[in-house]
Scaffold this motif. Structure first.
Motif, PDB file in Angstrom:
ATOM      1  N   ASN A  75     -17.206 -34.342  -0.005  1.00  0.00           N
ATOM      2  CA  ASN A  75     -16.513 -33.635   1.068  1.00  0.00           C
ATOM      3  C   ASN A  75     -17.348 -32.486   1.606  1.00  0.00           C
ATOM      4  O   ASN A  75     -17.401 -32.247   2.807  1.00  0.00           O
ATOM      5  N   LEU A  76     -17.994 -31.750   0.698  1.00  0.00           N
ATOM      6  CA  LEU A  76     -18.857 -30.649   1.129  1.00  0.00           C
ATOM      7  C   LEU A  76     -19.954 -31.156   2.043  1.00  0.00           C
ATOM      8  O   LEU A  76     -20.352 -30.493   2.997  1.00  0.00           O
ATOM      9  N   ILE A 103     -16.075 -22.786  -2.321  1.00  0.00           N
ATOM     10  CA  ILE A 103     -14.810 -23.423  -1.949  1.00  0.00           C
ATOM     11  C   ILE A 103     -13.798 -23.228  -3.082  1.00  0.00           C
ATOM     12  O   ILE A 103     -14.184 -23.051  -4.245  1.00  0.00           O
ATOM     13  N   GLN A 153     -17.470 -25.640  -6.875  1.00  0.00           N
ATOM     14  CA  GLN A 153     -16.865 -24.391  -6.371  1.00  0.00           C
ATOM     15  C   GLN A 153     -17.854 -23.236  -6.503  1.00  0.00           C
ATOM     16  O   GLN A 153     -18.010 -22.439  -5.578  1.00  0.00           O
ATOM     17  N   TYR A 206      -9.639 -26.569  -0.581  1.00  0.00           N
ATOM     18  CA  TYR A 206      -9.388 -28.008  -0.624  1.00  0.00           C
ATOM     19  C   TYR A 206      -8.119 -28.326  -1.385  1.00  0.00           C
ATOM     20  O   TYR A 206      -7.692 -27.578  -2.265  1.00  0.00           O
ATOM     21  N   LEU A 229     -15.756 -33.754  -5.075  1.00  0.00           N
ATOM     22  CA  LEU A 229     -15.762 -32.569  -4.218  1.00  0.00           C
ATOM     23  C   LEU A 229     -17.039 -32.515  -3.376  1.00  0.00           C
ATOM     24  O   LEU A 229     -17.002 -32.157  -2.195  1.00  0.00           O
ATOM     25  N   GLY A 253     -13.256 -26.419   5.952  1.00  0.00           N
ATOM     26  CA  GLY A 253     -14.429 -25.566   6.067  1.00  0.00           C
ATOM     27  C   GLY A 253     -14.249 -24.618   7.232  1.00  0.00           C
ATOM     28  O   GLY A 253     -13.371 -24.810   8.082  1.00  0.00           O
ATOM     29  N   ILE A 289      -9.564 -35.932  -1.852  1.00  0.00           N
ATOM     30  CA  ILE A 289      -9.744 -34.506  -1.552  1.00  0.00           C
ATOM     31  C   ILE A 289      -9.770 -34.327  -0.044  1.00  0.00           C
ATOM     32  O   ILE A 289     -10.458 -35.065   0.664  1.00  0.00           O
ATOM     33  N   THR A 290      -8.960 -33.385   0.437  1.00  0.00           N
ATOM     34  CA  THR A 290      -9.077 -32.942   1.823  1.00  0.00           C
ATOM     35  C   THR A 290      -9.673 -31.551   1.779  1.00  0.00           C
ATOM     36  O   THR A 290      -9.107 -30.654   1.132  1.00  0.00           O
ATOM     37  N   ALA A 291     -10.840 -31.393   2.415  1.00  0.00           N
ATOM     38  CA  ALA A 291     -11.545 -30.119   2.351  1.00  0.00           C
ATOM     39  C   ALA A 291     -11.500 -29.426   3.708  1.00  0.00           C
ATOM     40  O   ALA A 291     -11.627 -30.065   4.752  1.00  0.00           O
ATOM     41  N   GLY A 300     -17.798 -24.356   3.002  1.00  0.00           N
ATOM     42  CA  GLY A 300     -16.569 -24.729   2.321  1.00  0.00           C
ATOM     43  C   GLY A 300     -15.618 -23.563   2.161  1.00  0.00           C
ATOM     44  O   GLY A 300     -16.034 -22.443   1.852  1.00  0.00           O
ATOM     45  N   CYS A 307     -11.799 -35.558   4.795  1.00  0.00           N
ATOM     46  CA  CYS A 307     -11.003 -36.165   3.716  1.00  0.00           C
ATOM     47  C   CYS A 307     -11.758 -37.356   3.148  1.00  0.00           C
ATOM     48  O   CYS A 307     -12.246 -38.202   3.897  1.00  0.00           O
TER      49      CYS A 307
END
Lengths: 329, 329
Positions: free
Chosen positions: B71-72, B116, B111, B85, B68, B138, B134-136, B82, B45
């Motif tokens: 986070n990746l 993702i 993306q 999210y 984004l 994976g 952003i909460t991602a 990913g 996050c």
């Protein structure tokens, strides 16, 4: 005490909330979780901004409680139970350490009630108001999640809790003189303000939703608006009987003193209770389960084939709602 | 065009980004995802506040990209790819629809690069600066996630990309006259500012990290500070040779013109590249894999038994870093 660095905040305030082993004690950039094949993951996200979603002088524990509870209510409405969440805090620079400690107490209360665990997040400074974002992960048995889609004409609509308490609580916090006008006791006022500050997390309701609902929505933007959304995705409508909407004893007192409040309560939002569609054939079984478990689900209307929703008063006349629900802009 | 309501924003701007079927077209309160038994879920996050993590006049597409991408980079550092999210936006009331459209273009770029998908989020108004969380999520093969813990004395430390470009890019944006002082061409300036605005997403690196790293960290708060954190959790130290830290051609030009920049570049952060510890016994195989795949991993030091980290200049003298890294408060 003034705010320490981010590491100190994590170690002192948040690491004790990271009960899930996959959180890696919040000592890593990411959490690593195991989801078994027999479950699906339900993901929801809510942002609360000080001055918009809570009052800046609300007790910090209740702000923490509310931030997590509103996410739990989305999971409950899907029939899922809370598993893990990330917490993002954008903090004004004058935030005090004891404020954060009290905030974490509110998070811990919801964790204890629901079993959800903190697994990560981010803490930054901001020049704006305190902004809290929680993304919550829930678990539901495979293919058992209840979505918004699926209501059919003839289905009965039930709501899992009382409506309008939070709206009344907020008004009382903003204008305490309303208590007298509405004929409320001190206990009524405390009850209603607590409803605003600590929305229901509905762990018991989740099971009933999962077993009986064909479609569901969580009432956050207003009962009428949210039922309209529930119906719109399935291209159906609804007829709601205002007289069957469940109100708390305190809300009933206020409504008796000020009947004009009714349309506001039906459109205010912030109720965080599920509305579900149950097929006519399983309605009897559902109602007996509800009674057995002592949960508050009340039928308030039916799904219709016509587009749009109609709210009828006790004489069968259509109520006009100025605002069908809370708009963010 | 001024901002429309939340539903219009979701339908027009964000629904096209919800490629994962579990996102339910963003028409629901929550997404429902399936994670198979052979994978684990990695969750991270990050929050970006306008004026702190990006400049308010950065192009909106690059702001979306960066939000984004950072986070990746956390997922990559874990060896994960990913998956999905959530996006929370707290928007000032004067935000324009075309700003949001361009912002979404940046999200779409990441993306497309990584696979993702947007699955949900929340959009609210704020009286403060634009705040993006952003909460991602994976996915990584079961038990294959690389955590921060695990470095041992003798391990080699590698960094997966160049250091300091983002720091130089930000300085150039704040003071364009530095380009001349540092002897940079127009292309150099564009390269460095793009590094600030579009950090690497490192999809190829993820596989190498997963196969070879014993421990990892993502360089976000500063190379020196982050290596210190990587070592601290395993109760080891590190010796870093400043002369082996990889710099881009543009950064090397700036360093030649202004050698005093070196300590700043080693502690500035915002690099979003992984640092990994590789055991001595697998280092040769790792390096040949790196060469074969044409990925940028450079050895910059070794893990030591002593506590703390030492950064040595080309003559073997210890460099003193005023600030070991970025602090949020």
């Amino acid at each position: 005490m003034a705010l320490a660095g981010e590491f100190d905040i994590i170690a002192r305030i948040f690491a004790p909330l990271a009960k899930e082993s996959g959180a890696l004690g919040l000592k890593d950039d990411a959490a690593v979780l195991t989801v078994t094949d027999d479950h699906q993951l339900v993901v929801t996200c809510d942002t609360l901004v000080s001055g918009i979603h809570f009052l800046s002088d609300d007790p910090p524990a209740s702000i923490g409680y509310k931030a997590l509870a509103v996410n739990l209510s989305d999971l409950t409405a899907k029939g899922a139970h809370g598993y893990a969440y990330t917490l993002s805090l954008a903090l004004p620079r004058d935030t005090q350490m004891d404020w954060l400690e009290a905030f974490a107490v509110g998070l811990a209360e919801v964790q204890d009630l629901t079993g959800i665990s903190l697994i990560g997040g981010d803490t930054t400074a901001t020049t704006g108001p305190l902004t809290i974002t929680i993304t919550a992960l829930g678990l539901v048995q495979h293919e058992a999640a209840i979505t918004r889609l699926g209501a059919k004409p003839g289905d009965r609509l039930y709501v899992g809790g009382t409506i309008g308490d939070s709206c009344l609580g907020l008004r009382l916090l903003k204008d305490p003189s309303l208590a007298k006008i509405w004929g409320l006791s001190e206990e009524d006022v405390i009850y209603l303000t607590e409803c605003y500050r600590r929305p229901p997390v509905g762990t018991v309701e989740a099971l009933l939703v999962r077993n009986f609902a064909k479609a569901q929505i969580d009432v956050s933007d207003g009962l009428a608006a949210d039922i309209e959304k529930l119906c719109a995705v399935s291209h159906v409508g609804a007829e709601i009987e205002a007289g069957r909407v469940p109100f708390s004893a305190a809300a009933r007192k206020a409504l008796e003193a000020a009947p004009d409040l009714l349309p506001d309560l039906l459109s205010a939002g912030d109720d965080y209770v599920p509305v579900i569609a149950v097929s006519e054939s399983s309605a009897d079984l559902f109602e007996s389960e509800v009674e057995e478990q002592g949960v508050d689900f009340a039928q308030l209307g039916t799904v219709t084939a016509a587009d749009g929703i109609r709210v009828l008063d006790e004489r069968g006349n259509e109520l006009t709602l100025k605002n069908k629900g809370f708009s963010h802009f």
